[in-house]
Design an enzyme around this catalytic site. Structure first.
Site, PDB file in Angstrom:
ATOM      1  N   ARG A 178       0.822  -1.231   0.000  1.00  0.00           N
ATOM      2  CA  ARG A 178       0.000   0.000   0.000  1.00  0.00           C
ATOM      3  C   ARG A 178       0.850   1.273   0.000  1.00  0.00           C
ATOM      4  O   ARG A 178       0.501   2.290   0.611  1.00  0.00           O
ATOM      5  CB  ARG A 178      -0.984   0.017   1.191  1.00  0.00           C
ATOM      6  CG  ARG A 178      -1.934  -1.156   1.210  1.00  0.00           C
ATOM      7  CD  ARG A 178      -2.898  -1.169   0.025  1.00  0.00           C
ATOM      8  NE  ARG A 178      -3.671  -2.403  -0.025  1.00  0.00           N
ATOM      9  CZ  ARG A 178      -3.406  -3.436  -0.845  1.00  0.00           C
ATOM     10  NH1 ARG A 178      -2.407  -3.390  -1.728  1.00  0.00           N
ATOM     11  NH2 ARG A 178      -4.152  -4.516  -0.830  1.00  0.00           N
ATOM     12  N   SER A 228     -11.780   0.095   3.627  1.00  0.00           N
ATOM     13  CA  SER A 228     -11.108  -0.223   4.894  1.00  0.00           C
ATOM     14  C   SER A 228     -10.466   1.027   5.469  1.00  0.00           C
ATOM     15  O   SER A 228      -9.706   1.708   4.780  1.00  0.00           O
ATOM     16  CB  SER A 228     -10.016  -1.265   4.663  1.00  0.00           C
ATOM     17  OG  SER A 228     -10.594  -2.450   4.182  1.00  0.00           O
ATOM     18  N   GLU A 303      -5.330   3.474   6.716  1.00  0.00           N
ATOM     19  CA  GLU A 303      -5.057   3.434   5.277  1.00  0.00           C
ATOM     20  C   GLU A 303      -5.636   4.735   4.664  1.00  0.00           C
ATOM     21  O   GLU A 303      -5.067   5.314   3.754  1.00  0.00           O
ATOM     22  CB  GLU A 303      -5.778   2.210   4.704  1.00  0.00           C
ATOM     23  CG  GLU A 303      -5.596   2.023   3.230  1.00  0.00           C
ATOM     24  CD  GLU A 303      -6.094   0.650   2.755  1.00  0.00           C
ATOM     25  OE1 GLU A 303      -5.984  -0.348   3.492  1.00  0.00           O
ATOM     26  OE2 GLU A 303      -6.595   0.613   1.622  1.00  0.00           O
TER      27      GLU A 303
HETATM   28  C1  LIG Z   1     -16.184   0.228  -0.991  1.00  0.00           C
HETATM   29  C2  LIG Z   1     -14.682   0.423  -1.117  1.00  0.00           C
HETATM   30  C3  LIG Z   1     -13.869  -0.694  -1.280  1.00  0.00           C
HETATM   31  C4  LIG Z   1     -12.482  -0.523  -1.390  1.00  0.00           C
HETATM   32  N1  LIG Z   1     -11.697  -1.629  -1.559  1.00  0.00           N
HETATM   33  C5  LIG Z   1     -10.366  -1.493  -1.690  1.00  0.00           C
HETATM   34  C6  LIG Z   1      -9.514  -2.631  -1.861  1.00  0.00           C
HETATM   35  O1  LIG Z   1      -9.948  -3.766  -1.911  1.00  0.00           O
HETATM   36  N2  LIG Z   1      -8.184  -2.419  -1.993  1.00  0.00           N
HETATM   37  C7  LIG Z   1      -7.635  -1.159  -1.982  1.00  0.00           C
HETATM   38  O2  LIG Z   1      -6.409  -1.031  -2.129  1.00  0.00           O
HETATM   39  N3  LIG Z   1      -8.409  -0.067  -1.804  1.00  0.00           N
HETATM   40  C8  LIG Z   1      -9.745  -0.198  -1.655  1.00  0.00           C
HETATM   41  N4  LIG Z   1     -10.528   0.920  -1.473  1.00  0.00           N
HETATM   42  C9  LIG Z   1      -9.897   2.246  -1.350  1.00  0.00           C
HETATM   43  C10 LIG Z   1      -9.745   3.008  -2.673  1.00  0.00           C
HETATM   44  O3  LIG Z   1     -10.781   2.669  -3.574  1.00  0.00           O
HETATM   45  C11 LIG Z   1      -8.398   2.769  -3.341  1.00  0.00           C
HETATM   46  O4  LIG Z   1      -7.340   3.160  -2.508  1.00  0.00           O
HETATM   47  C12 LIG Z   1      -8.307   3.534  -4.689  1.00  0.00           C
HETATM   48  O5  LIG Z   1      -7.166   3.127  -5.365  1.00  0.00           O
HETATM   49  C13 LIG Z   1      -8.258   5.043  -4.534  1.00  0.00           C
HETATM   50  O6  LIG Z   1      -8.504   5.605  -5.801  1.00  0.00           O
HETATM   51  P1  LIG Z   1      -9.167   7.043  -5.952  1.00  0.00           P
HETATM   52  O7  LIG Z   1      -9.194   7.371  -7.382  1.00  0.00           O
HETATM   53  O8  LIG Z   1     -10.471   7.082  -5.248  1.00  0.00           O
HETATM   54  O9  LIG Z   1      -8.100   7.929  -5.175  1.00  0.00           O
HETATM   55  P2  LIG Z   1      -8.378   9.089  -4.137  1.00  0.00           P
HETATM   56  O10 LIG Z   1      -9.055   8.546  -2.934  1.00  0.00           O
HETATM   57  O11 LIG Z   1      -9.012  10.228  -4.809  1.00  0.00           O
HETATM   58  O12 LIG Z   1      -6.864   9.458  -3.740  1.00  0.00           O
HETATM   59  C14 LIG Z   1      -6.072   8.518  -3.044  1.00  0.00           C
HETATM   60  C15 LIG Z   1      -4.619   8.982  -3.098  1.00  0.00           C
HETATM   61  O13 LIG Z   1      -4.141   8.919  -4.427  1.00  0.00           O
HETATM   62  C16 LIG Z   1      -3.742  10.226  -4.861  1.00  0.00           C
HETATM   63  N5  LIG Z   1      -4.117  10.302  -6.275  1.00  0.00           N
HETATM   64  C17 LIG Z   1      -5.315  10.013  -6.852  1.00  0.00           C
HETATM   65  N6  LIG Z   1      -5.224  10.120  -8.180  1.00  0.00           N
HETATM   66  C18 LIG Z   1      -3.965  10.487  -8.459  1.00  0.00           C
HETATM   67  C19 LIG Z   1      -3.241  10.760  -9.656  1.00  0.00           C
HETATM   68  N7  LIG Z   1      -3.794  10.640 -10.873  1.00  0.00           N
HETATM   69  N8  LIG Z   1      -1.939  11.134  -9.546  1.00  0.00           N
HETATM   70  C20 LIG Z   1      -1.350  11.241  -8.334  1.00  0.00           C
HETATM   71  N9  LIG Z   1      -1.968  10.991  -7.185  1.00  0.00           N
HETATM   72  C21 LIG Z   1      -3.259  10.604  -7.247  1.00  0.00           C
HETATM   73  C22 LIG Z   1      -4.427  11.207  -3.953  1.00  0.00           C
HETATM   74  O14 LIG Z   1      -3.694  12.415  -3.856  1.00  0.00           O
HETATM   75  C23 LIG Z   1      -4.414  10.417  -2.647  1.00  0.00           C
HETATM   76  O15 LIG Z   1      -3.141  10.489  -2.061  1.00  0.00           O
HETATM   77  C24 LIG Z   1     -11.923   0.773  -1.350  1.00  0.00           C
HETATM   78  C25 LIG Z   1     -12.764   1.894  -1.200  1.00  0.00           C
HETATM   79  C26 LIG Z   1     -14.122   1.722  -1.096  1.00  0.00           C
HETATM   80  C27 LIG Z   1     -15.012   2.933  -0.945  1.00  0.00           C
END
Ligand SMILES: Cc1cc2nc3c(=O)[nH]c(=O)nc-3n(C[C@H](O)[C@H](O)[C@H](O)COP(=O)(O)OP(=O)(O)OC[C@H]3O[C@@H](n4cnc5c(N)ncnc54)[C@H](O)[C@@H]3O)c2cc1C
Length: 326
Positions: A178, A228, A303
């Protein structure tokens, strides 16, 4: 907002930077449905626009927060006093050729997984239920079933902190559990190249269906959440067990602060019952950590990241502890 910042934001919004919105409620860009307004939200359509914004905010010293779908973020109730740049569907193209996938930083992860399956590829099954963007996933080296997206990444195109575009190899990204080296550099992920071996379509499809069924059974679906909340490492599993079980064993399922509740369904989720504030969630995180610490002497780390009004990101438990000292 000071007059000079107001005119700086107006000057940025007047350039070719994609879609713009002033005073945009961040609750609409967060899966928790929490957060005040971003003074300016931008949705670029390409890497040139991303670089333009990056250079401008750097020169003018304006706070910048980069987001995808906001599925791993807790925005403050006061919002972000600066620019929020959303890398979303405008930069979400997915192209597949043989075993190579090239996708924009804003690509929607479940769609990427589905298209790779349809192309007869394997390796992304574990990502089918992750509701974020590829950029966010790469940044966090997210994944499930003890896997991370980094295993399939061969190249990442970024806009660096100075606004220059460069290509990084998997080694440059230094993926670990992570975590990726990109988190320390202020890089913005604009495109990702993945390599996925040929697989057996029926097997890949049934693994994806089974993963989605398990998620539907185990995770809350109707109440807004951020997945999570607490990190779950292999070492932790071996010594004290998964966070959901630890929290449940501490009798904390259903614990509530304001409108934030430890999910009745899965104790590693905090759900928004309607109108929860960031302060509710942070206070609940602090209580859960304290109870677990008292019970088994283990420190749960988050996380989920908290986003401060001045644009700083930090693990939510660190903000929760600071909140107590303020
Ligand atoms: C129902 C649910 C289930 C989930 N299950 C999982 C799972 O099984 N495994 C898991 O790992 N995560 C899980 N997550 C968490 C999340 O979906 C992941 O971490 C996902 O990768 C985050 O993507 P995001 O686009 O929403 O990023 P954001 O939440 O918008 O941002 C997360 C981080 O990434 C950075 N970021 C986003 N986009 C960029 C970019 N293009 N360039 C640089 N930095 C960027 C942001 O600055 C921040 O630091 C879950 C979330 C939910 C709501």
């Amino acid at each position: 907002m000071s007059q000079s910042l107001q005119s700086q934001l107006a000057a940025l919004a007047g350039q070719d930077v994609g879609r713009i919105a002033f005073d945009e409620p961040l609750s609409q860009h967060s899966s928790w449905r929490i957060g005040g307004a971003a003074w300016l939200l931008l949705e670029p359509e390409g890497r040139e626009q991303v670089a333009r914004v990056q250079r401008f905010v750097r020169e003018q010293r304006i706070p910048l927060v980069v987001i995808g779908r906001g599925t791993n973020l807790l925005f403050d109730d006061a919002g972000v006093h600066g620019v929020v740049m959303k890398i979303g569907e405008q930069m979400g193209d997915i192209r597949i050729s043989g075993q190579k996938i090239i996708a924009g930083g804003g690509a929607w992860v479940p769609q990427l997984a589905r298209l790779s399956m349809r192309a007869g590829l394997t390796g992304l099954e574990h990502t089918i239920g992750i509701p974020g963007t590829l950029g966010g996933l790469v940044m966090m080296n997210g994944g499930s079933q003890r896997k991370g997206i980094g295993e399939n990444v061969t190249r990442v195109s970024i806009v660096d902190a100075e606004g220059a575009t460069c290509r990084l190899s998997r080694e440059d990204c230094a993926f670990s559990y992570r975590h990726s080296a990109l988190q320390e550099t202020g890089s913005i992920v604009v495109e990702v190249e993945l390599c996925c071996p040929k697989g057996e379509l029926a097997k890949v499809r049934s693994e994806m269906i089974s993963d989605l069924r398990t998620r539907r059974r185990k995770f809350p679906r109707k109440q807004p959440n951020c997945g999570s909340v607490f990190l779950s490492t292999a070492e932790m599993h071996a010594s004290v067990g998964p966070p959901g079980k630890i929290i449940e064993d501490a009798g904390l399922k259903g614990m509530r602060i304001g409108q934030a509740e430890v999910s009745q369904q899965h104790a590693n989720f905090i759900v928004n019952l309607g109108g929860a504030s960031s302060a509710d969630v942070l206070t609940l995180i602090r209580h859960v950590r304290q109870k677990v610490r008292e019970r088994i002497g283990f420190e749960l780390d988050c996380e989920v990241c908290y986003v401060s009004p001045d644009g700083m990101l930090l693990p939510a438990h660190i903000k929760a502890d600071k909140q107590l000292q303020q």
